[in-house]
Design an enzyme around this catalytic site. Structure first.
Site, PDB file in Angstrom:
ATOM      1  N   PHE A 126       0.953  -1.171   0.056  1.00 36.98           N
ATOM      2  CA  PHE A 126      -0.060  -0.012  -0.058  1.00 36.98           C
ATOM      3  C   PHE A 126       0.828   1.046   0.101  1.00 36.98           C
ATOM      4  O   PHE A 126       1.889   1.414   0.862  1.00 36.98           O
ATOM      5  CB  PHE A 126      -0.997  -0.167   1.288  1.00 36.98           C
ATOM      6  N   ASP A 198       2.112  -4.843   8.848  1.00 38.47           N
ATOM      7  CA  ASP A 198       1.032  -3.916   8.686  1.00 38.47           C
ATOM      8  C   ASP A 198      -0.298  -4.951   8.829  1.00 38.47           C
ATOM      9  O   ASP A 198      -0.541  -5.777   7.693  1.00 38.47           O
ATOM     10  CB  ASP A 198       1.309  -3.277   7.396  1.00 38.47           C
ATOM     11  N   TYR A 223     -10.820   1.208  10.990  1.00 39.68           N
ATOM     12  CA  TYR A 223     -11.879   1.520  10.437  1.00 39.68           C
ATOM     13  C   TYR A 223     -12.242   0.558   9.207  1.00 39.68           C
ATOM     14  O   TYR A 223     -13.445   0.729   8.607  1.00 39.68           O
ATOM     15  CB  TYR A 223     -11.791   3.015   9.721  1.00 39.68           C
ATOM     16  N   LYS A 224     -11.623  -0.573   9.239  1.00 42.18           N
ATOM     17  CA  LYS A 224     -12.029  -1.573   8.202  1.00 42.18           C
ATOM     18  C   LYS A 224     -13.008  -2.550   8.777  1.00 42.18           C
ATOM     19  O   LYS A 224     -13.951  -2.537   9.171  1.00 42.18           O
ATOM     20  CB  LYS A 224     -10.841  -2.323   7.457  1.00 42.18           C
ATOM     21  N   ARG A 371     -12.427  -5.252  -6.379  1.00 44.16           N
ATOM     22  CA  ARG A 371     -12.234  -5.820  -5.060  1.00 44.16           C
ATOM     23  C   ARG A 371     -13.263  -5.983  -4.305  1.00 44.16           C
ATOM     24  O   ARG A 371     -14.156  -4.845  -4.064  1.00 44.16           O
ATOM     25  CB  ARG A 371     -11.168  -4.674  -4.064  1.00 44.16           C
TER      26      ARG A 371
END
Ligand SMILES: Cc1ncc(COP(=O)(O)O)c(C=O)c1O
Length: 412
Positions: A126, A198, A223-224, A371
């Site tokens: 990322f 991560d 937040y995921k 995705r």
């Protein structure tokens, strides 16, 4: 056995040990939400928890809430609630700041713990991981090398015995590839390299064992899969054995040993608290707490079983219309998402938009990846079946070719 009919999916839902948890979430009518790997759904308890924080803790109790409502200790009490989700002890995790900032703290700390000066990272990570590494190595006078961690390059680079820190994503944000945390951490340690994981795409998606695997440092966002709300604070894990020597670069008063002495010199707190910097977003912390309290009712083994069954089902239906998957077929290498590519160039974005118009929300990642995230706490097998049916129809009908689906938004 992967279900092949909607009836079989309904039967799986009826027997699902996680089924009741769906009631804990606000899920809009007519929407099948396959983007909880980007922004998790809203827990029903969150609005009242946040309102209580604002109206009572802030509005009525004012400054007293730093003590009476436990505001000062929130980074630690919330860290203790994250700990079981990542296989860590409660005093090894703090919540605060964002994943990018926490990554910076861990990278510089790890570089300062090592007498080497190379950070080994993944070329396809990322982007924030790459950018933060660039910033950290620049400051520390170190260098960055990038590899494909799923090929032979990882072992070769570690064998050079000059790598201070290995930084990898546990689950790849684009493909959903799950890395072997145990094997890679062991290999890195054999070569004298510290490891930072991560966990943004793996926390709440797969079981994680940080302490059991001797991981040095880890960061993750909330937040995921943890459903803490947009921009919610992140967490940082540091193995207890590193606490005493950890010298993190964003030293601030919340990480001080005696913050209310207000001394002019910095003296780090004894434990993981030294990774804190300044005041935290306490309204956002209230929302995070509501999300974590839902997780306290979930069994991660059930989550994993259901996630794999759901991604199996979706992958099988996608393959039937010729969509290629860049998500591994092997369970041990798959996170909780499916990433698909349509052979025709430029088709990914409009297919996702056509699905969104039908109420099936996934997302798109450049250059051409569709995705879909699978969140067993609030998705049913029938939802996955219906979403796959919509995908098949959109691809077979060619409806995605309509002009309106090609208008790019700022966030994809
Ligand atoms: C793998 C990974 N790391 C880091 C981040 C960035 O985190 P933040 O924007 O919260 O700093 C993300 C965001 O999606 C991510 O997917």
């Amino acid at each position: 056995m992967t279900p092949t009919t909607r009836e079989e999916c309904a039967a799986l839902d009826a027997a699902d040990p996680l089924a009741a948890l769906r009631e804990e979430f606000v899920l809009p009518e007519g929407v099948i939400y396959l983007d909880g790997n980007s922004l998790g759904a809203l827990p029903r308890s969150t609005p009242a928890r946040v309102a209580d924080m604002i109206e009572r803790e802030w509005g009525q109790d004012l400054i007293r809430s730093w003590n009476d409502a436990g505001w000062w200790d929130k980074p630690r009490t919330l860290g203790a609630k994250v700990a079981p989700l990542v296989g860590a002890d409660t005093d090894e995790v703090v919540v605060g700041d964002g994943a990018s900032a926490n990554l910076f703290k861990c990278l510089v700390t790890a570089l300062r713990l090592s007498d080497r000066s190379v950070v080994l990272g993944e070329a396809g990570n990322f982007p924030t991981d790459l950018y933060v590494t660039e910033g950290a190595v620049g400051l520390a006078g170190a260098q960055q090398r990038r590899i494909d961690p799923d090929g032979p390059g990882l072992a070769q680079e570690l064998a050079r015995e000059d790598v201070a820190v290995l930084l990898l994503s546990h689950v790849d944000y684009r493909s959903g590839v799950l890395r072997d945390m145990a094997g890679i951490t062991r290999l890195a340690h054999e070569h004298g390299t510290l490891v930072i994981w991560d966990l943004c795409h793996s926390v709440g998606a797969v079981p994680i064992e940080l302490s059991g695997n001797d991981v040095d440092f880890a960061v993750g966002c909330t937040y995921k899969y943890l459903n803490a709300g947009p921009g919610a604070p992140a967490f940082l894990y540091a193995a207890r054995r590193h606490h005493a020597a950890a010298d993190q670069p964003l030293s601030g008063w919340h990480g001080h040993a005696r913050p209310f002495d207000f001394t002019p010199d910095y003296e780090p707190a004894p434990g993981v608290s030294r990774f804190l910097s300044g005041s935290q977003p306490l309204v956002a912390d209230a929302a995070l707490e509501a999300g974590l309290d839902v997780w306290a009712k979930a069994d991660l083994a059930h989550v994993r079983t259901k996630s794999l069954a759901m991604t199996d089902l979706f992958l099988a239906r996608a393959a039937s219309v010729g969509l290629a998957s860049i998500t591994p077929a092997e369970h041990e290498r798959r996170g909780s998402q499916v990433a698909l590519v349509q052979p025709e160039e430029g088709a990914g974005y409009p297919i996702v938009q056509a699905l969104i118009e039908r109420g099936v929300i996934g997302d798109f990642r450049a250059p051409d990846v569709m995705r879909f995230g699978f969140t067993p706490l609030y998705l049913r097998y029938v939802d996955v079946y219906d979403a796959a049916t919509a995908l098949v129809e959109v691809v077979e009908s060619g409806e995605w070719r309509a002009e309106r689906f090609n208008r790019r938004s700022q966030v994809t």
